[in-house]
Motif scaffolding. Sequence first.
Motif, PDB file in Angstrom:
ATOM      1  N   LEU A  50       0.828  -1.208   0.000  1.00 61.09           N
ATOM      2  CA  LEU A  50       0.000   0.000   0.000  1.00 61.09           C
ATOM      3  C   LEU A  50       0.864   1.261   0.000  1.00 61.09           C
ATOM      4  O   LEU A  50       0.574   2.225  -0.716  1.00 61.09           O
ATOM      5  CB  LEU A  50      -0.919  -0.005   1.226  1.00 61.09           C
ATOM      6  N   ALA A  51       1.933   1.249   0.809  1.00 60.62           N
ATOM      7  CA  ALA A  51       2.814   2.421   0.872  1.00 60.62           C
ATOM      8  C   ALA A  51       3.517   2.648  -0.461  1.00 60.62           C
ATOM      9  O   ALA A  51       3.666   3.796  -0.918  1.00 60.62           O
ATOM     10  CB  ALA A  51       3.833   2.241   1.995  1.00 60.62           C
ATOM     11  N   LEU A  52       3.965   1.571  -1.102  1.00 60.23           N
ATOM     12  CA  LEU A  52       4.630   1.710  -2.398  1.00 60.23           C
ATOM     13  C   LEU A  52       3.647   2.183  -3.469  1.00 60.23           C
ATOM     14  O   LEU A  52       4.008   2.975  -4.345  1.00 60.23           O
ATOM     15  CB  LEU A  52       5.255   0.378  -2.808  1.00 60.23           C
ATOM     16  N   THR A  53       2.409   1.706  -3.406  1.00 57.93           N
ATOM     17  CA  THR A  53       1.397   2.178  -4.359  1.00 57.93           C
ATOM     18  C   THR A  53       1.109   3.655  -4.140  1.00 57.93           C
ATOM     19  O   THR A  53       0.879   4.409  -5.096  1.00 57.93           O
ATOM     20  CB  THR A  53       0.105   1.355  -4.214  1.00 57.93           C
ATOM     21  N   SER A  54       1.134   4.083  -2.878  1.00 57.93           N
ATOM     22  CA  SER A  54       0.996   5.506  -2.576  1.00 57.93           C
ATOM     23  C   SER A  54       2.125   6.296  -3.223  1.00 57.93           C
ATOM     24  O   SER A  54       1.900   7.376  -3.801  1.00 57.93           O
ATOM     25  CB  SER A  54       1.009   5.721  -1.059  1.00 57.93           C
ATOM     26  N   ALA A  55       3.349   5.762  -3.145  1.00 60.61           N
ATOM     27  CA  ALA A  55       4.497   6.437  -3.767  1.00 60.61           C
ATOM     28  C   ALA A  55       4.319   6.532  -5.279  1.00 60.61           C
ATOM     29  O   ALA A  55       4.667   7.556  -5.889  1.00 60.61           O
ATOM     30  CB  ALA A  55       5.784   5.684  -3.429  1.00 60.61           C
ATOM     31  N   VAL A  56       3.783   5.478  -5.895  1.00 61.06           N
ATOM     32  CA  VAL A  56       3.539   5.503  -7.340  1.00 61.06           C
ATOM     33  C   VAL A  56       2.537   6.606  -7.687  1.00 61.06           C
ATOM     34  O   VAL A  56       2.733   7.366  -8.652  1.00 61.06           O
ATOM     35  CB  VAL A  56       3.024   4.127  -7.818  1.00 61.06           C
ATOM     36  N   ALA A  71      -6.936  14.620  -7.509  1.00 63.26           N
ATOM     37  CA  ALA A  71      -7.590  13.383  -7.088  1.00 63.26           C
ATOM     38  C   ALA A  71      -6.559  12.266  -6.930  1.00 63.26           C
ATOM     39  O   ALA A  71      -6.645  11.442  -6.007  1.00 63.26           O
ATOM     40  CB  ALA A  71      -8.660  12.984  -8.111  1.00 63.26           C
ATOM     41  N   GLY A  72      -5.560  12.246  -7.813  1.00 63.45           N
ATOM     42  CA  GLY A  72      -4.493  11.255  -7.693  1.00 63.45           C
ATOM     43  C   GLY A  72      -3.701  11.433  -6.412  1.00 63.45           C
ATOM     44  O   GLY A  72      -3.312  10.459  -5.762  1.00 63.45           O
ATOM     45  N   ALA A  73      -3.457  12.698  -6.024  1.00 68.56           N
ATOM     46  CA  ALA A  73      -2.742  12.961  -4.769  1.00 68.56           C
ATOM     47  C   ALA A  73      -3.563  12.492  -3.571  1.00 68.56           C
ATOM     48  O   ALA A  73      -3.016  11.923  -2.611  1.00 68.56           O
ATOM     49  CB  ALA A  73      -2.428  14.447  -4.652  1.00 68.56           C
ATOM     50  N   ALA A  74      -4.870  12.725  -3.610  1.00 65.75           N
ATOM     51  CA  ALA A  74      -5.731  12.262  -2.519  1.00 65.75           C
ATOM     52  C   ALA A  74      -5.740  10.742  -2.441  1.00 65.75           C
ATOM     53  O   ALA A  74      -5.731  10.164  -1.341  1.00 65.75           O
ATOM     54  CB  ALA A  74      -7.155  12.791  -2.718  1.00 65.75           C
ATOM     55  N   LEU A  75      -5.733  10.078  -3.586  1.00 65.99           N
ATOM     56  CA  LEU A  75      -5.665   8.618  -3.595  1.00 65.99           C
ATOM     57  C   LEU A  75      -4.361   8.143  -2.957  1.00 65.99           C
ATOM     58  O   LEU A  75      -4.343   7.169  -2.194  1.00 65.99           O
ATOM     59  CB  LEU A  75      -5.774   8.095  -5.025  1.00 65.99           C
ATOM     60  N   GLY A  76      -3.264   8.851  -3.248  1.00 67.81           N
ATOM     61  CA  GLY A  76      -1.995   8.514  -2.634  1.00 67.81           C
ATOM     62  C   GLY A  76      -2.053   8.626  -1.120  1.00 67.81           C
ATOM     63  O   GLY A  76      -1.515   7.777  -0.394  1.00 67.81           O
ATOM     64  N   LEU A  77      -2.724   9.656  -0.604  1.00 64.19           N
ATOM     65  CA  LEU A  77      -2.861   9.818   0.841  1.00 64.19           C
ATOM     66  C   LEU A  77      -3.748   8.742   1.447  1.00 64.19           C
ATOM     67  O   LEU A  77      -3.489   8.261   2.558  1.00 64.19           O
ATOM     68  CB  LEU A  77      -3.428  11.201   1.159  1.00 64.19           C
ATOM     69  N   ILE A  78      -4.800   8.356   0.734  1.00 56.59           N
ATOM     70  CA  ILE A  78      -5.668   7.283   1.227  1.00 56.59           C
ATOM     71  C   ILE A  78      -4.881   5.989   1.357  1.00 56.59           C
ATOM     72  O   ILE A  78      -4.960   5.277   2.370  1.00 56.59           O
ATOM     73  CB  ILE A  78      -6.870   7.102   0.286  1.00 56.59           C
ATOM     74  N   LEU A  79      -4.087   5.682   0.351  1.00 57.83           N
ATOM     75  CA  LEU A  79      -3.266   4.467   0.395  1.00 57.83           C
ATOM     76  C   LEU A  79      -2.227   4.540   1.505  1.00 57.83           C
ATOM     77  O   LEU A  79      -1.957   3.545   2.189  1.00 57.83           O
ATOM     78  CB  LEU A  79      -2.591   4.255  -0.962  1.00 57.83           C
TER      79      LEU A  79
END
Length: 277
Positions: free
Chosen positions: A5-11, A212-220
């Motif tokens: 999840l953390a790596l997907t957030s980084a992506v 929205a992509g940045a918010a998805l990163g924070l959710i992950l």
Amino acid sequence: MGPLLALTSAVCYGIVDFTGGLLSRRAPFTSITFFGQLGGLLLAGIAALLVPADAVRPADLLWGALSGIGSGTAMHFLNRGLSRGAMSVVVPISAVTGVALSVLCGVLALGDRPGALAWTGIAVTVPALWLVAGGGAGGRGEGGQVADGLLASAGVAVQYVALGLAGSSAGLWPVAAGRIAAVLLLLPTATRHRRHLRLPGRLTAQALLVGAGAALGLILYLLAAQRQLLAVAVVLASLYPALPVVLGLALLHERVTPRQTAGLLGAAAATVLLTLG
């Protein structure tokens, strides 16, 4: 699951940085930043409504709001530094110092105790991020540029640490509260430059999508922090500067310097160590 999840957030953050940087070449960065936060608020609000929350405490919303203030602060000073042409100064300082501050908070204040492999990965990450971002190869920066990087790094640390302290029972409402706080923080700047907000519809839609992509990163990242040590989640999520370099090489045919190559290899090694640790 936590490391993934953390790596997907980084992506997500890497893609956002890359696309946001391209958009900022076509429109004022203040407008891209503000519309990005609005897009993040829209996605976070919908996600918070769809994901069940057992108990949303005021403290969880306050931690989320503080995280959003960190996000807005980091974005403002990072973009201000980049607008001065100080990428080789601001990006390394903000990325590396933000990671270091977050890890110190996790270890000293929250009692995180990473294992030997994780500590090795953390130690490798700091110089790796510095090298990926250029390692100051662009020449000496002025005091104001260094200050922008340090202020941005403080915002990054607040964003990650505060969001990690929100309770898991609150669902995704801390992320939504953070987006509200970020929009309110950036609103005065946006209203002072109203002419910048009149963007073509296509650019506005793209900026909303980037946010929205940045918010998805924070959710992950929030989901990752709930499943593992905060220090490890922060470091893995903070590997995002490596992705714009890779995308620039693949899509824009940019040249990667020996410093950046060493940094990418270091980031890959850190990912393995942190995942195993």
